[in-house]
Design an enzyme around this catalytic site. Structure first.
Site, PDB file in Angstrom:
ATOM      1  N   ASN A   1      44.334   4.934  20.376  1.00  0.00           N
ATOM      2  CA  ASN A   1      44.334   3.551  19.877  1.00  0.00           C
ATOM      3  C   ASN A   1      43.553   3.397  18.586  1.00  0.00           C
ATOM      4  O   ASN A   1      43.571   2.356  17.969  1.00  0.00           O
ATOM      5  CB  ASN A   1      43.762   2.610  20.946  1.00  0.00           C
TER       6      ASN A   1
ATOM      7  N   GLY B   1      -8.429 -13.548  42.412  1.00  0.00           N
ATOM      8  CA  GLY B   1      -9.561 -14.457  42.504  1.00  0.00           C
ATOM      9  C   GLY B   1      -9.659 -14.980  43.938  1.00  0.00           C
ATOM     10  O   GLY B   1      -8.655 -15.370  44.537  1.00  0.00           O
TER      11      GLY B   1
ATOM     12  N   ARG C   1      -2.841  -2.590  32.585  1.00  0.00           N
ATOM     13  CA  ARG C   1      -2.530  -1.705  33.720  1.00  0.00           C
ATOM     14  C   ARG C   1      -1.057  -1.286  33.767  1.00  0.00           C
ATOM     15  O   ARG C   1      -0.690  -0.394  34.522  1.00  0.00           O
ATOM     16  CB  ARG C   1      -2.938  -2.389  35.037  1.00  0.00           C
TER      17      ARG C   1
ATOM     18  N   ALA D   1      49.073  11.703  34.852  1.00  0.00           N
ATOM     19  CA  ALA D   1      47.788  12.397  34.799  1.00  0.00           C
ATOM     20  C   ALA D   1      47.539  12.957  33.403  1.00  0.00           C
ATOM     21  O   ALA D   1      48.439  13.528  32.786  1.00  0.00           O
ATOM     22  CB  ALA D   1      47.769  13.532  35.811  1.00  0.00           C
TER      23      ALA D   1
ATOM     24  N   GLN E   1      -2.160 -17.311  21.026  1.00  0.00           N
ATOM     25  CA  GLN E   1      -3.565 -17.143  21.383  1.00  0.00           C
ATOM     26  C   GLN E   1      -4.020 -15.818  20.762  1.00  0.00           C
ATOM     27  O   GLN E   1      -3.625 -14.755  21.202  1.00  0.00           O
ATOM     28  CB  GLN E   1      -3.713 -17.097  22.901  1.00  0.00           C
TER      29      GLN E   1
ATOM     30  N   ARG F   1      36.198  -1.074  31.558  1.00  0.00           N
ATOM     31  CA  ARG F   1      35.329  -1.575  30.490  1.00  0.00           C
ATOM     32  C   ARG F   1      35.738  -2.988  30.073  1.00  0.00           C
ATOM     33  O   ARG F   1      36.734  -3.527  30.550  1.00  0.00           O
ATOM     34  CB  ARG F   1      35.370  -0.586  29.332  1.00  0.00           C
TER      35      ARG F   1
ATOM     36  N   ARG G   1      58.161  17.398  22.320  1.00  0.00           N
ATOM     37  CA  ARG G   1      57.356  18.620  22.436  1.00  0.00           C
ATOM     38  C   ARG G   1      58.253  19.797  22.074  1.00  0.00           C
ATOM     39  O   ARG G   1      59.484  19.702  22.106  1.00  0.00           O
ATOM     40  CB  ARG G   1      56.790  18.783  23.842  1.00  0.00           C
TER      41      ARG G   1
ATOM     42  N   LYS H   1       3.665  -7.180  28.936  1.00  0.00           N
ATOM     43  CA  LYS H   1       3.899  -7.202  30.383  1.00  0.00           C
ATOM     44  C   LYS H   1       4.969  -8.205  30.805  1.00  0.00           C
ATOM     45  O   LYS H   1       5.831  -7.888  31.632  1.00  0.00           O
ATOM     46  CB  LYS H   1       2.597  -7.502  31.127  1.00  0.00           C
TER      47      LYS H   1
ATOM     48  N   LYS I   1      40.092   0.102  28.881  1.00  0.00           N
ATOM     49  CA  LYS I   1      39.332  -0.777  27.995  1.00  0.00           C
ATOM     50  C   LYS I   1      40.271  -1.752  27.317  1.00  0.00           C
ATOM     51  O   LYS I   1      41.320  -1.343  26.815  1.00  0.00           O
ATOM     52  CB  LYS I   1      38.601   0.052  26.937  1.00  0.00           C
TER      53      LYS I   1
HETATM   54  C1  UD1 Z   1      -5.494 -14.281  37.380  1.00  0.00           C
HETATM   55  C2  UD1 Z   1      -6.560 -15.211  37.932  1.00  0.00           C
HETATM   56  C3  UD1 Z   1      -6.858 -14.801  39.383  1.00  0.00           C
HETATM   57  C4  UD1 Z   1      -5.606 -14.893  40.206  1.00  0.00           C
HETATM   58  C5  UD1 Z   1      -4.476 -14.055  39.572  1.00  0.00           C
HETATM   59  C6  UD1 Z   1      -3.178 -14.334  40.274  1.00  0.00           C
HETATM   60  C7  UD1 Z   1      -8.017 -15.839  36.068  1.00  0.00           C
HETATM   61  C8  UD1 Z   1      -9.314 -15.608  35.393  1.00  0.00           C
HETATM   62  N1  UD1 Z   1      -7.775 -15.099  37.144  1.00  0.00           N
HETATM   63  O1  UD1 Z   1      -6.055 -12.968  37.384  1.00  0.00           O
HETATM   64  O2  UD1 Z   1      -7.845 -15.684  39.930  1.00  0.00           O
HETATM   65  O3  UD1 Z   1      -5.859 -14.439  41.526  1.00  0.00           O
HETATM   66  O4  UD1 Z   1      -4.304 -14.395  38.185  1.00  0.00           O
HETATM   67  O5  UD1 Z   1      -2.124 -13.531  39.803  1.00  0.00           O
HETATM   68  O6  UD1 Z   1      -7.258 -16.696  35.656  1.00  0.00           O
HETATM   69  N2  UD1 Z   1      -3.192 -14.342  29.909  1.00  0.00           N
HETATM   70  C9  UD1 Z   1      -3.173 -14.994  28.696  1.00  0.00           C
HETATM   71  N3  UD1 Z   1      -4.246 -14.873  27.884  1.00  0.00           N
HETATM   72  C10 UD1 Z   1      -5.338 -14.148  28.197  1.00  0.00           C
HETATM   73  C11 UD1 Z   1      -5.368 -13.501  29.450  1.00  0.00           C
HETATM   74  C12 UD1 Z   1      -4.269 -13.618  30.290  1.00  0.00           C
HETATM   75  O7  UD1 Z   1      -2.201 -15.668  28.364  1.00  0.00           O
HETATM   76  O8  UD1 Z   1      -6.263 -14.109  27.379  1.00  0.00           O
HETATM   77  C13 UD1 Z   1      -2.008 -14.460  30.784  1.00  0.00           C
HETATM   78  C14 UD1 Z   1      -1.406 -13.126  31.149  1.00  0.00           C
HETATM   79  O9  UD1 Z   1      -0.356 -12.787  30.241  1.00  0.00           O
HETATM   80  C15 UD1 Z   1      -0.859 -13.366  32.540  1.00  0.00           C
HETATM   81  C16 UD1 Z   1      -1.769 -14.450  33.098  1.00  0.00           C
HETATM   82  O10 UD1 Z   1      -2.410 -15.040  31.992  1.00  0.00           O
HETATM   83  O11 UD1 Z   1       0.455 -13.833  32.515  1.00  0.00           O
HETATM   84  C17 UD1 Z   1      -2.793 -13.892  34.074  1.00  0.00           C
HETATM   85  O12 UD1 Z   1      -3.605 -12.932  33.406  1.00  0.00           O
HETATM   86  P1  UD1 Z   1      -4.127 -11.625  34.123  1.00  0.00           P
HETATM   87  O13 UD1 Z   1      -5.006 -10.905  33.161  1.00  0.00           O
HETATM   88  O14 UD1 Z   1      -3.016 -10.889  34.734  1.00  0.00           O
HETATM   89  O15 UD1 Z   1      -5.053 -12.271  35.244  1.00  0.00           O
HETATM   90  P2  UD1 Z   1      -5.431 -11.681  36.650  1.00  0.00           P
HETATM   91  O16 UD1 Z   1      -6.532 -10.702  36.482  1.00  0.00           O
HETATM   92  O17 UD1 Z   1      -4.221 -11.241  37.373  1.00  0.00           O
HETATM   93 CA    CA Z   2      -2.128 -11.002  36.831  1.00  0.00          CA
END
Ligand code: UD1
Ligand code: CA
Length: 466
Positions: free
Chosen positions: A393, A142, A15, A387, A78, A340, A447, A22, A358
């Site tokens: 330099n 969540g 998003r 002025a 991951q 600077r 001059r 991000k 500077k």
């Molecule tokens: C998550 C929670 C949600 C909570 C919200 C709070 C889950 C399933 N949901 O949702 O309940 O309300 O955070 O902000 O956990 N990330 C990984 N690997 C992945 C997916 C995500 O490392 O495979 C990391 C992302 O970089 C991020 C964090 O986990 O820093 C949260 O992931 P994001 O996809 O933003 O979860 P939300 O939908 O916000």
């Molecule tokens: Ca999030």
């Protein structure tokens, strides 16, 4: 007790609609992940704490950032990213079999160490502790599911929630603390049978209920500290909330901000008594303002130490870039001045409009009031730099120093070709190009002499015939 901290930072952040991962987007001038690492290191003061960052999307850039932002933090990749539960699975081999694991989200940047610490205490290595908050608009979060007695039964993700479940305003903040040994088992047994076909870390809550592990919650003291960043709009909103809380703390400390909604601090700003700051100023890096300093509107100030009673007029740019610019007491700078790296100004120095300084030291009472450049120079007390005058330099390959001794006056529109010295009390006539040392106490002019041609007449336009 052994504390393990897992920071999830592998997600793509779809998003954000950006090629930058991000967690590297900036809030208050620092990557989101940097804020979380700072909170983690505040928790991990004793040696039995270790931190693991889960990387994935844009891993090389995120790992480089972790390496320079904190020492002793491990990164685990991951690949691919199959959800937050899958993220924690990657950390399992690195986690011990005892103690508590604290989960932090790389995109929930403003979590305070005190709040996380309270959650770790609530867990106590025995319970599953969730950090929650009630939001007016819980979209995307969540939802916390409770039974009629109020006991937590699970977390339902927004995308999986029914209309009725979406009306629940109590949400999971992304921060939890769990007994490590139990969490390791629970995350390995997650399934991805849900709307996003992901392994949700949040499903461990229902698992805890099944296992008879007590699930406790603690409510975050403020919304700002637990809001997540998923979109540019949320990032901008959190930035303003954060800046407002910085401004409120400054007001509380006695700093007079003309408008707390129009201030940006991207680093640390330390202020003495009776400091006034007009609107739309940006402070970056480490900035110190001593007693009675006044900052005009629209100044950008980074890495600087401003002495007592100094006035920085509007539209001034001060950039120490890690090598703090020093402005002495009661100095007057700007409007439209540029200081600077390596600019070091003594007491009551005046730097006026369109003057750039500077890598130069200006001693007490020196003045350069209009349209000038001083680079790689040593300027004595009470020197007046006219002025339009500049130090040349740079010879195209190397930089050289200009020395202007005490009480010298450099007239308007002069060029001092370094290396060169203007002696104490010397006067340089306007329009001079000075390539040799100018002796102390005398007038040096370089001059062409002014001449007047008598009997000269202007050309007249030749009339074309036909
Ligand atoms: C998550 C929670 C949600 C909570 C919200 C709070 C889950 C399933 N949901 O949702 O309940 O309300 O955070 O902000 O956990 N990330 C990984 N690997 C992945 C997916 C995500 O490392 O495979 C990391 C992302 O970089 C991020 C964090 O986990 O820093 C949260 O992931 P994001 O996809 O933003 O979860 P939300 O939908 O916000
Ligand atoms: Ca999030």
């Amino acid at each position: 007790m052994t504390l393990s901290i897992v920071i999830m930072a592998a997600g793509k952040g779809t998003r954000m609609k950006s090629s930058l991962p991000k967690v590297l987007h900036r809030l208050a001038g620092r990557p989101l992940l940097g804020h979380v690492l700072t909170a983690a290191s505040a928790l991990g003061e004793d040696s039995s704490t270790h931190t693991v960052v889960i990387t994935g999307h844009g891993a090389p850039a995120v790992e480089d950032f972790v390496a320079q932002a904190s020492t002793g933090t491990h990164c685990v990749r991951q690949m691919p990213q199959l959800g937050t539960g899958h993220a924690v699975q990657q950390a399992v081999p690195l986690l011990p079999d005892t103690g508590t694991t604290l989960i932090l989200n790389g995109d929930v940047p403003l979590i305070r160490p005190e709040t996380a610490q309270a959650l770790v205490r609530a867990c106590g290595g025995q319970h599953l502790a969730l950090l929650t908050i009630r939001l007016d608009d819980a979209t995307g979060y969540g939802r916390i599911m409770r039974d009629p007695s109020g006991a937590i039964r699970g977390i339902v993700e927004h995308k999986d929630a029914s209309e009725e479940q979406r009306r629940v305003r109590e949400v999971y903040t992304g921060v939890m603390a769990a007994p490590t040994a139990w969490l390791k088992r629970a995350v390995m047994e997650l399934s991805n049978d849900n709307a996003q076909a992901e392994y949700y870390l949040t499903d461990v809550v229902a698992r805890a209920v099944q296992d008879g592990l007590a699930v406790v919650s603690s409510e975050a003291p403020s919304e700002t500290e637990v809001l997540g960043v998923n979109s540019p709009a949320q990032l901008a909103d959190l930035e303003r909330r954060h800046q407002r809380s910085v401004a409120d703390a400054l007001l509380e400390a006695g700093v007079r901000l003309r408008d707390p909604a129009r201030l940006d601090v991207r680093g640390t700003l330390t202020c003495g008594a009776d400091v006034e700051i007009d609107v739309n100023c940006i402070f970056e890096g480490h900035v110190q303002l001593a007693d009675g300093v006044r900052i005009g509107s629209h100044c950008v100030i980074r890495d600087a130490v401003i002495g007592a009673g100094a006035v920085i007029h509007p539209f001034t740019h001060i950039d120490g870039d890690g090598q703090p610019v020093v402005v002495g007491p009661r100095s007057l700078i700007g409007p439209y001045a540029r200081l600077r790296p390596g600019a070091q100004l003594g007491t009551e120095v005046h730097i006026g409009n369109f003057v750039e300084i500077k890598n130069s030291q200006l001693a007490d009472g020196a003045k350069a009031n209009h349209l000038a450049y001083l680079g790689d120079s040593t300027v004595g007390q009470r020197v007046n730099f006219g002025a339009g005058s500049i130090t040349a330099n740079y010879d195209g390959a190397n930089k050289h120093r200009t020395v202007i001794e005490d009480d010298a006056h450099v007239g308007s529109n002069c060029v001092l070709v370094a290396p060169v010295t203007v002696g104490a009390g010397a006067t340089i006539g306007a329009g001079s190009t000075i390539g040799k040392n100018a002796p102390a106490g005398q007038l040096t002019v370089a001059r062409a002499r002014q001449t007047t041609l008598s009997g000269w007449t202007r050309p007249v336009k030749v009339k074309k015939s036909g």
